[in-house]
Write an enzyme that holds these catalytic residues in place. Structure first.
Site, short mmCIF file in Angstrom:
data_model
loop_
_atom_site.label_atom_id
_atom_site.label_comp_id
_atom_site.label_asym_id
_atom_site.label_seq_id
_atom_site.Cartn_x
_atom_site.Cartn_y
_atom_site.Cartn_z
N ASP A 2 0.95 -0.90 0.21
CA ASP A 2 -0.02 0.07 0.26
C ASP A 2 0.54 1.42 -0.12
OD1 ASP A 2 -2.23 1.52 0.37
OD2 ASP A 2 -3.04 1.15 2.59
N ASN A 4 1.56 3.45 -3.37
CA ASN A 4 1.39 3.72 -4.22
C ASN A 4 1.56 5.19 -4.77
OD1 ASN A 4 2.51 1.06 -4.05
ND2 ASN A 4 1.64 0.30 -5.83
N ARG A 6 0.17 7.19 -3.06
CA ARG A 6 0.71 8.53 -2.01
C ARG A 6 2.61 9.58 -2.18
NH1 ARG A 6 -1.22 5.70 3.28
NH2 ARG A 6 -1.30 4.66 2.02
N TRP A 7 2.74 7.98 -2.51
CA TRP A 7 3.92 8.14 -3.03
C TRP A 7 4.07 9.04 -3.93
CZ3 TRP A 7 7.09 7.17 -7.18
CH2 TRP A 7 8.60 7.48 -7.15
N HIS A 19 2.32 3.18 -9.48
CA HIS A 19 2.30 2.26 -9.03
C HIS A 19 3.63 1.11 -9.76
CE1 HIS A 19 -1.62 2.08 -7.61
NE2 HIS A 19 -1.76 2.62 -8.69
N SER A 48 -10.26 -7.37 -5.03
CA SER A 48 -12.04 -6.97 -5.63
C SER A 48 -12.60 -6.10 -6.31
CB SER A 48 -12.92 -8.73 -5.29
OG SER A 48 -12.79 -8.61 -3.86
N GLU A 49 -12.04 -5.19 -4.68
CA GLU A 49 -12.33 -4.18 -4.29
C GLU A 49 -11.41 -2.89 -5.61
OE1 GLU A 49 -12.11 -6.56 -2.00
OE2 GLU A 49 -14.11 -6.72 -1.98
N TRP A 51 -11.31 -2.73 -8.84
CA TRP A 51 -12.40 -2.30 -9.51
C TRP A 51 -13.10 -0.72 -9.64
CZ3 TRP A 51 -11.33 -5.00 -13.66
CH2 TRP A 51 -10.85 -6.34 -13.91
N LEU A 113 11.32 -20.44 -4.16
CA LEU A 113 10.05 -19.40 -3.89
C LEU A 113 9.09 -19.76 -4.44
CD1 LEU A 113 9.32 -16.94 -2.25
CD2 LEU A 113 10.10 -15.83 -4.00
N ARG A 176 -5.10 -2.39 8.46
CA ARG A 176 -5.99 -2.94 8.40
C ARG A 176 -5.85 -4.03 7.55
NH1 ARG A 176 -8.21 2.01 7.11
NH2 ARG A 176 -8.13 2.20 4.74
N GLU A 189 1.49 -13.43 12.24
CA GLU A 189 1.24 -12.42 12.43
C GLU A 189 1.77 -10.61 12.45
OE1 GLU A 189 2.82 -12.45 16.40
OE2 GLU A 189 2.11 -14.12 16.52
C1 FPP Z 1 -1.87 -0.02 -3.55
O1 FPP Z 1 -1.07 1.43 -3.97
C2 FPP Z 1 -0.98 -0.91 -4.70
C3 FPP Z 1 -1.94 -1.35 -5.08
C4 FPP Z 1 -3.82 -1.23 -5.47
C5 FPP Z 1 -1.33 -1.97 -5.95
C6 FPP Z 1 -0.14 -2.61 -6.29
C7 FPP Z 1 0.64 -3.50 -7.58
C8 FPP Z 1 2.34 -3.13 -7.47
C9 FPP Z 1 2.48 -2.66 -6.53
C10 FPP Z 1 2.27 -3.28 -8.65
C11 FPP Z 1 3.60 -4.03 -9.14
C12 FPP Z 1 2.35 -5.75 -8.92
C13 FPP Z 1 2.99 -6.93 -9.42
C14 FPP Z 1 2.22 -8.15 -9.68
C15 FPP Z 1 4.11 -6.25 -10.77
P1 FPP Z 1 -2.21 2.71 -3.36
O2 FPP Z 1 -2.67 2.72 -5.02
O3 FPP Z 1 -3.72 1.60 -2.91
O4 FPP Z 1 -1.79 3.58 -2.74
P2 FPP Z 1 -2.77 4.91 -1.71
O5 FPP Z 1 -3.39 4.50 -1.03
O6 FPP Z 1 -1.75 6.25 -1.45
O7 FPP Z 1 -3.51 5.59 -2.94
#
Ligand code: FPP
Length: 232
Positions: A2, A4, A6-7, A19, A48-49, A51, A113, A176, A189
């Protein structure tokens, strides 16, 4: 994985850049996990959410998965990584479904792995489909209601053929589960990190493992000293 979005926002970039950086972070995390000789890793790539996000972001994410599948598969295969996808893939286009199937087939014999990628996955729907499968067997006369127990249900869940997770890491500051592996996490854990996923690196994996090593796991029983005192 989680944080991406905000980053990206902090850097004044579009969410898609977050992403993209997130997929680099995933590569680093896989390397760190292999370095630590951990045999199973499950990542939540698309719930699934998800979308419910704007169509353009969903498309960017799915394009990113497709590119990662074609670009990274050889290296993963060479390093002995077995790839599995969990979740309902019927919602994805034929090219993506085909890519997933081929990646699974190509890496099926690898043993270093197992990397499970959860896509269009939801923990509630995982349990629901297991319940439906039990009901179908009962309707077909293959099973009696009194034969339903935790084992017979668990056998029909995603990841039923793998050990239960020891440690869950959630990045990005939220505390969560967000519908991830609800059944399987019963005694896992939990480690929450404020680091945004694209910034997550080997040092953060190590911090999580150090945190895990300090936990006392009782699985509903007594601690080891308590158990010794009781039996003395
Ligand atoms: C949540 O951050 C992240 C996602 C919904 C996508 C996760 C996908 C990747 C890390 C890309 C790479 C994956 C593969 C399998 C190549 P967010 O967008 O909800 O961030 P936010 O909470 O800051 O808005």
């Amino acid at each position: 994985m989680d944080g991406n979005g905000r980053w990206a926002k902090r850097q004044g970039k579009p969410r898609s850049e977050g992403h993209k950086a997130g997929s680099e972070a995933l590569k680093r995390a896989v390397e760190a996990v292999m370095e630590a000789k951990i045999p199973f890793l499950t990542v939540y790539a698309f719930s699934s959410e998800n979308w419910n996000r704007p169509a353009v972001e969903v498309k960017q994410l799915l394009d990113l998965f497709m590119r990662a599948l074609t670009r990274e598969i050889r290296e993963l295969d060479e390093h002995g990584v077995r790839i599995r996808f969990i979740g309902d893939r019927t919602a994805f286009n034929a090219a993506l479904r085909d890519g997933m199937r081929r990646a699974e087939k190509r890496t099926a014999g690898n043993q270093t792995l197992t990397l499970n990628v959860a896509v269009n996955y939801g923990g509630q729907s995982d349990v629901t489909q297991a319940a439906r499968s039990l009901a179908e067997d009962i309707a077909a006369g293959l099973l009696k209601p009194e034969q339903i127990d935790e084992r017979s249900l668990a056998k029909r869940l995603a990841l039923h053929d793998q050990p239960l997770p020891d440690l869950l890491i959630r990045t990005g500051g939220e505390k969560r589960l967000s519908n991830f592996l609800l059944w399987q996490l019963a005694y896992t854990e939990l480690h929450f990190s404020d680091v945004l996923w694209p910034d997550f690196g080997a040092e953060h994996v190590q911090l999580a493992l150090d945190d895990f090593a300090r936990r006392e796991r009782r699985f509903g029983g007594l601690s080891a000293p308590e158990a010794r005192a009781e039996s003395a």
